[in-house]
Enzyme design. Sequence first.
Site, PDB file in Angstrom:
ATOM      1  CE1 TYR A 195      -3.678   2.523   0.787  1.00 18.34           C
ATOM      2  CE2 TYR A 195      -2.229   3.318   2.523  1.00 18.34           C
ATOM      3  CZ  TYR A 195      -3.344   3.478   1.727  1.00 18.34           C
ATOM      4  OH  TYR A 195      -4.137   4.599   1.890  1.00 18.34           O
TER       5      TYR A 195
ATOM      6  CG  ASP B  81       5.995   3.516   0.646  1.00 21.12           C
ATOM      7  OD1 ASP B  81       6.347   4.110   1.690  1.00 21.12           O
ATOM      8  OD2 ASP B  81       4.813   3.344   0.327  1.00 21.12           O
TER       9      ASP B  81
ATOM     10  CE  LYS C 281       2.603   4.887   8.277  1.00 22.77           C
ATOM     11  NZ  LYS C 281       1.229   5.267   8.509  1.00 22.77           N
TER      12      LYS C 281
END
Length: 428
Positions: free
Chosen positions: A142, A237, A265
Amino acid sequence: MSQSTELFTRAQRVIPGGVNSPVRAFRAVGGTPRFIARAEGAYLYDEDNVKYVDYVGSWGPMILGHAHPDVVHAIQDAATRGTSYGAPTALEVTFAETITSLYSSIAMLRAVSSGTEATMAAIRAARGFTGRDVIIKFEGCYHGHADFLLVKAGSGAATFGVPDSAGVPSGAAANTLTLPFNDKGALLRAFETRGSEIAAVIVEPVVGNMGCVPPLGQFLEVIIDLCSRYQAVSIFDEVMTGCRVSKSGMQGRVGVTPDMTCLGKIIGGGMPLAAYGGKRAIMEKVAPLGPVYQAGTLSGNPIAVSAALATIKHLDDGLYAKLERLGAQLEAGLNAAVAHAQIEACVQRVGSMLTLFFTRGPIRNWDDAKRSDTALFGRFHQGMLARGHYFPPAQFEAAFISGAHTESDIAGTIAAARDVLLELTRTT
Ligand code: HOZ
């Protein structure tokens, strides 16, 4: 009626599903989402003042635990000087210098506000750099909710059975090829047949969004090598793994260097901050230096960058050693509890990210992950929550440990898991 139930009823009238991000609605596990009033260290407190040991950590960012005093102070201090200028700051320069010193793959970077923006912009830069359109992603990975990446996507998309979202025009995803994670042969064949069209390969170097699935047998090295052979751009990613599985992410942990990296994050210290960056030649294509446009009013926001810098200061070897130790403790304890209950489940872990899959392991890709008994996971989640242990409310997510957790927190969680798993075997 509990405060959470009351709030959830109100929320559902005015927010789709009552939540601002689908997985938070608890639909994958049943029950009512807890509305969180405050958090401190390793603990969450809901609106009914129930305390939970938190293994979500805001889905990864809270590596120091919640409300770390230095981070809170940095945010308060920055706020007194204004909340947003829409103009460059010294803080952003320090932030970019700090990140480039940690990630050898990043010569230049752009700060953005979310992981979704980072991956979307990185792919635009890769396409602008190569002059090609096709991208490769892996099933169950994702990379945020940009149209062309919502194809066979993990996380909430997988949980809710909509890995291909409505509202994405077929044309938007026409240039996205999806392949099985950890399948070097499939990747090689894709390059052999379409190599000259491929702009980029994007990968979660440890997948967190189908549950925790590590790369096997030089998979990352092969991605980088094939991209370099065919002049495509390799994009890691590391929104989830960056500063999580090591200070310099999975690339630092295994010693590889992709062409581009996306971060989010942890590097935002719990504030809306992310970044994409890479080789100078690629990043020089980004406006105003080059023709690839990308912009944002809140990009490099001074409060977010202050929280980021305060967080990054605490990322030292001692912290990662502790996270590794606690991760190993939780893994071993859950494995023992699974064996004791004689339940079909397996634990997969890299450092302080981990998933208990309710199926036989190993889980190497999305086909393996989706065999999981999600109903059983739901019951496990409910049992743990009732005992004060807050795990991600979906099977296809990773749990995170922070530096604020203690051995006794983990021991308490293992004891609860032992009870819950035994209970599950008795009632199935
Ligand atoms: N997509 C996130 C988990 N991989 C969920 C974010 C959230 O609900 O906060």
